[in-house]
Design an enzyme around this catalytic site. Structure first.
Site, PDB file in Angstrom:
ATOM      1  N   TYR A   1       2.386  31.883  30.892  1.00 53.83           N
ATOM      2  CA  TYR A   1       2.951  30.630  30.374  1.00 53.83           C
ATOM      3  C   TYR A   1       1.830  29.653  29.979  1.00 53.83           C
ATOM      4  CZ  TYR A   1       5.920  26.446  30.219  1.00 53.83           C
ATOM      5  OH  TYR A   1       6.579  25.313  29.820  1.00 53.83           O
TER       6      TYR A   1
ATOM      7  N   SER B   1       3.230  21.819  26.781  1.00 56.61           N
ATOM      8  CA  SER B   1       3.461  21.581  28.207  1.00 56.61           C
ATOM      9  C   SER B   1       2.196  20.944  28.758  1.00 56.61           C
ATOM     10  CB  SER B   1       3.703  22.913  28.926  1.00 56.61           C
ATOM     11  OG  SER B   1       3.539  22.774  30.327  1.00 56.61           O
TER      12      SER B   1
HETATM   13  C1  BGC Z   1       7.232  24.113  33.124  1.00 55.46           C
HETATM   14  C2  BGC Z   1       7.987  23.642  34.344  1.00 55.46           C
HETATM   15  C3  BGC Z   1       7.075  22.823  35.230  1.00 55.46           C
HETATM   16  C4  BGC Z   1       6.334  21.751  34.454  1.00 55.46           C
HETATM   17  C5  BGC Z   1       5.308  21.014  35.301  1.00 55.46           C
HETATM   18  C6  BGC Z   1       6.610  22.921  32.448  1.00 55.46           C
HETATM   19  O1  BGC Z   1       5.984  23.277  31.262  1.00 55.46           O
HETATM   20  O2  BGC Z   1       8.114  24.809  32.248  1.00 55.46           O
HETATM   21  O3  BGC Z   1       8.503  24.746  35.058  1.00 55.46           O
HETATM   22  O4  BGC Z   1       7.845  22.186  36.253  1.00 55.46           O
HETATM   23  O5  BGC Z   1       5.685  22.334  33.338  1.00 55.46           O
HETATM   24  O6  BGC Z   1       4.516  21.869  36.079  1.00 55.46           O
END
Ligand code: BGC
Length: 291
Positions: A189, A176
């Site tokens: 996360y 991410s």
């Molecule tokens: C998340 C999303 C978020 C995006 C940008 C992703 O990894 O799961 O919820 O919108 O990152 O912030």
């Protein structure tokens, strides 16, 4: 509408663009079965379909929603490829091992594995429960470790198959932008994705001598159920666009095309890399007008 027309919509949530009638993927993955975790929705679904469009037979892993997984299997078959649907919780070692055993007995081997399954359990740090922390780390980080380990065991066992691929296997790990961008209210996360970055780089280093390539994809804001609140209303979408220099939300197919490239020999000299597919979200958009 002309294919080259600018379809970005800075004002509101644009509809997903129409899929072009021709196959936009080069068919370069024939004879290379691919397993995608969390393939029943969102990014995983698009990646499964993109790899099928590239010629791969597909293992569709899911944990909930069998009908959705079966629908994707039918879509894979409609592209002339074979599909098998396997239920497994990626954070459960025995289930992951059983899934790989079943996948390998079904397709004889695997050449591509995309460890995509992931989730969010958001909370302020002083309110985050251990359960929320553990859930995110066990699916997003431990789950990718468990699947990566089984993938590597198969890639090492089989080795390079001449005429099929230059590599003995391609592992693609879903990260991410939050492997880099800190994210208040989402510490579990962001920690899981920061962990993915170093897991990916460490095993890429370890496996390069075996001709196994390991890379990551770092999506930005992609239109999927995980972040519906960030794009479903015009106000939310406008706020989101302040974070996206390219001024459109990403579509799952944007990630699928990146995955197809990383899975193919077009990227044969690429390993240990994270491909950011984020419309510039990691370019410090706040500095566009200041600093
Ligand atoms: C998340 C999303 C978020 C995006 C940008 C992703 O990894 O799961 O919820 O919108 O990152 O912030």
């Amino acid at each position: 509408m002309n294919e080259n027309e600018d379809k970005r919509d800075p004002a509101g949530p644009a509809e997903p663009r129409a899929v072009p009638p021709h196959n936009p993927y080069p068919v370069v993955l024939e004879g290379q079965p691919a397993l995608v975790t969390g393939a029943n929705s969102g990014i995983g679904k698009a990646v499964a379909l993109g790899l099928a469009a590239s010629g791969a037979d597909i293992v569709i892993n899911y944990i909930a929603d069998l009908p959705a997984a079966e629908e994707i299997a039918h879509a894979v078959e409609a592209k002339g490829r074979r599909a098998v649907v396997i239920k497994a919780d990626v954070s459960n070692e025995a289930e992951v091992q059983a899934m790989f055993a079943q996948a390998i007995s079904h397709f004889s081997t695997l050449h591509v594995v995309v460890t995509n399954a992931g989730l969010q359990r958001d909370a302020a740090i002083d309110e985050m429960t251990l359960e929320q922390w553990n859930k995110v780390i066990s699916v997003n980080l431990t789950g990718q470790f468990l699947c990566a380990r089984e993938a590597v065991r198969e890639f090492k066992r089989r080795g390079v198959v001449q005429g099929v691929s230059r590599a003995a296997g391609k592992l693609i790990m879903m990260s991410s932008v939050h492997q880099e961008i800190p994210w208040a209210g989402h510490a579990n996360y962001a920690a899981s994705k920061g962990g993915i970055m170093q897991l990916m780089r460490s095993i890429a280093q370890e496996l390069a001598p075996y001709t196994i390539r390991v890379n990551g994809i770092a999506p930005g804001a992609i239109r999927t159920p995980i972040n519906r609140a960030a794009w479903a209303t015009a106000d939310a979408y406008r706020d989101l666009m302040t974070l996206v220099p390219y001024k459109r939300i990403g579509e799952p197919e944007d990630i699928a095309r990146a995955a197809a490239w990383l899975a193919s020999d077009f990227s044969d000299y690429v390993t240990g890399a994270t491909l950011f597919v984020d419309g510039g979200m990691t370019l410090y958009p706040g500095f566009a007008t200041g600093g």
